[in-house]
Design a protein around this motif. Structure first.
Motif, PDB file in Angstrom:
ATOM      1  N   PHE A   1       0.451   1.214  -2.946  1.00  0.00           N
ATOM      2  CA  PHE A   1       0.870  -0.089  -2.447  1.00  0.00           C
ATOM      3  C   PHE A   1       2.003  -0.671  -3.300  1.00  0.00           C
ATOM      4  O   PHE A   1       2.111  -1.888  -3.462  1.00  0.00           O
ATOM      5  N   ASP A   2       2.819   0.197  -3.832  1.00  0.00           N
ATOM      6  CA  ASP A   2       3.982  -0.206  -4.642  1.00  0.00           C
ATOM      7  C   ASP A   2       3.586  -1.069  -5.834  1.00  0.00           C
ATOM      8  O   ASP A   2       4.313  -1.986  -6.241  1.00  0.00           O
TER       9      ASP A   2
ATOM     10  N   GLU B   1       3.321  -2.282   6.577  1.00  0.00           N
ATOM     11  CA  GLU B   1       4.735  -1.948   6.395  1.00  0.00           C
ATOM     12  C   GLU B   1       4.928  -0.457   6.116  1.00  0.00           C
ATOM     13  O   GLU B   1       5.740   0.210   6.755  1.00  0.00           O
ATOM     14  N   LYS B   2       4.150   0.083   5.191  1.00  0.00           N
ATOM     15  CA  LYS B   2       4.373   1.471   4.751  1.00  0.00           C
ATOM     16  C   LYS B   2       3.878   2.492   5.766  1.00  0.00           C
ATOM     17  O   LYS B   2       4.375   3.617   5.812  1.00  0.00           O
TER      18      LYS B   2
ATOM     19  N   LYS C   1       1.406  -4.826   3.006  1.00  0.00           N
ATOM     20  CA  LYS C   1       2.109  -3.624   2.535  1.00  0.00           C
ATOM     21  C   LYS C   1       1.616  -2.380   3.273  1.00  0.00           C
ATOM     22  O   LYS C   1       2.407  -1.479   3.595  1.00  0.00           O
TER      23      LYS C   1
END
Length: 282
Positions: free
Chosen positions: A111-112, A164-165, A161
């Motif tokens: 998740f960055d 998004e990813k 996230k």
């Protein structure tokens, strides 16, 4: 009100709604429903034709097996509450096997870095479990909109996230924290508090509000130290962490920037019950 216990039953119901081009909202829960959940459902009903409410205590997001065993399970009461609230609700109350089959394990997500802050430091594997169940539920329900409370703000950011990813076709909507009259953030865990701990717990939000005021004139380290000192005076509440972080990255603040948005995050033990809360600072 329609109640489904298997994903194939639910898919059959939802396929019919999609043929009628009805919009679908989704509120995933772990049950033990309260006014906070109902506020999410109410917003979803205002913005969609129908809404799915899932009730499922997800085993893979618990790092503590005792906490999993003690987590309140009140399915009959939850269904009765939802029936009295709206006929436009579709309940999905699956078994563990319906979600996981024979392999009750989490996927591993990136998740960055959001997953390594705050809750991620204290609850090993928690956000892999959250990501796993939310992704599977999104794939089963395929909602247009999904509603999450800001009490679990880090979780909300991680789900955003995730969408998004993994290019998931759902709009994630964050909703204001629903609080009791004395300020305590509504949580299913609150019903496990003793009378003494319940009486003490509003101190958490009182401290957050005072920290917000101090953040206007003091630096973050001074505010953190002040909050820690306040909890040193409490006999019934034990501070696990208090952090001031950037709202987007969730990284702890280094130097306050007027162009950035910050939020204070807190985790507190009231006896053996762990309570979390947060507040926007600017």
């Amino acid at each position: 009100m329609i109640i489904c216990h298997k994903k194939e039953e639910l898919r059959h119901v939802l396929d019919g709604l999609r043929l009628e081009k009805q919009t679908l909202g989704f509120v995933p829960t772990m049950g033990a429903l309260h006014e906070g959940h109902l506020s999410l459902i109410d917003k979803g009903l205002q913005e969609n034709t129908k809404i799915v409410v899932s009730i499922f205590v997800n085993p893979t997001q618990f790092d503590n097996t005792t906490d999993l065993k003690k987590y309140p399970r009140t399915l009959e009461n939850d269904i009765e509450l939802l029936q009295s609230f709206s006929e436009s609700i579709i309940v999905y109350a699956p078994t563990v096997e319906d979600i996981y089959g024979d392999a009750i394990i989490s996927e591993v997500f990136d998740f960055d870095g959001l997953e390594h802050q705050m809750e991620g430091k204290f609850r090993k594997g928690h956000f892999n479990g959250v990501g796993t169940i939310v992704k599977r539920l999104f794939e089963i329900v395929k909602p247009d909109h999904a509603y999450f409370g800001e009490k679990d703000f880090q979780q909300l950011r991680i789900i955003q996230k995730l969408v998004e990813k993994h290019d998931l076709n759902v709009k994630v909507i964050g909703c204001d924290i629903y609080r009791a009259d004395d300020g305590l953030a509504m949580s299913s865990r609150n019903q496990r508090l003793t009378k003494a701990h319940r009486k003490a717990a509003p101190f958490i939000y009182q401290t957050l509000k005072a920290a917000k005021v101090r953040f206007g004139t003091e630096n973050a380290n001074e505010v953190v130290q002040w909050v820690e000192e306040q909890f040193d005076t409490q006999n019934l509440l034990s501070l696990e962490y208090f952090t001031i972080a950037d709202e987007l990255s969730l990284k702890p603040i280094e130097i306050k920037q007027n162009t950035e948005s910050y939020r204070a995050f807190i985790a507190v033990f009231a006896g053996d019950i762990r309570l979390i809360d947060n507040i926007a600072l600017n």
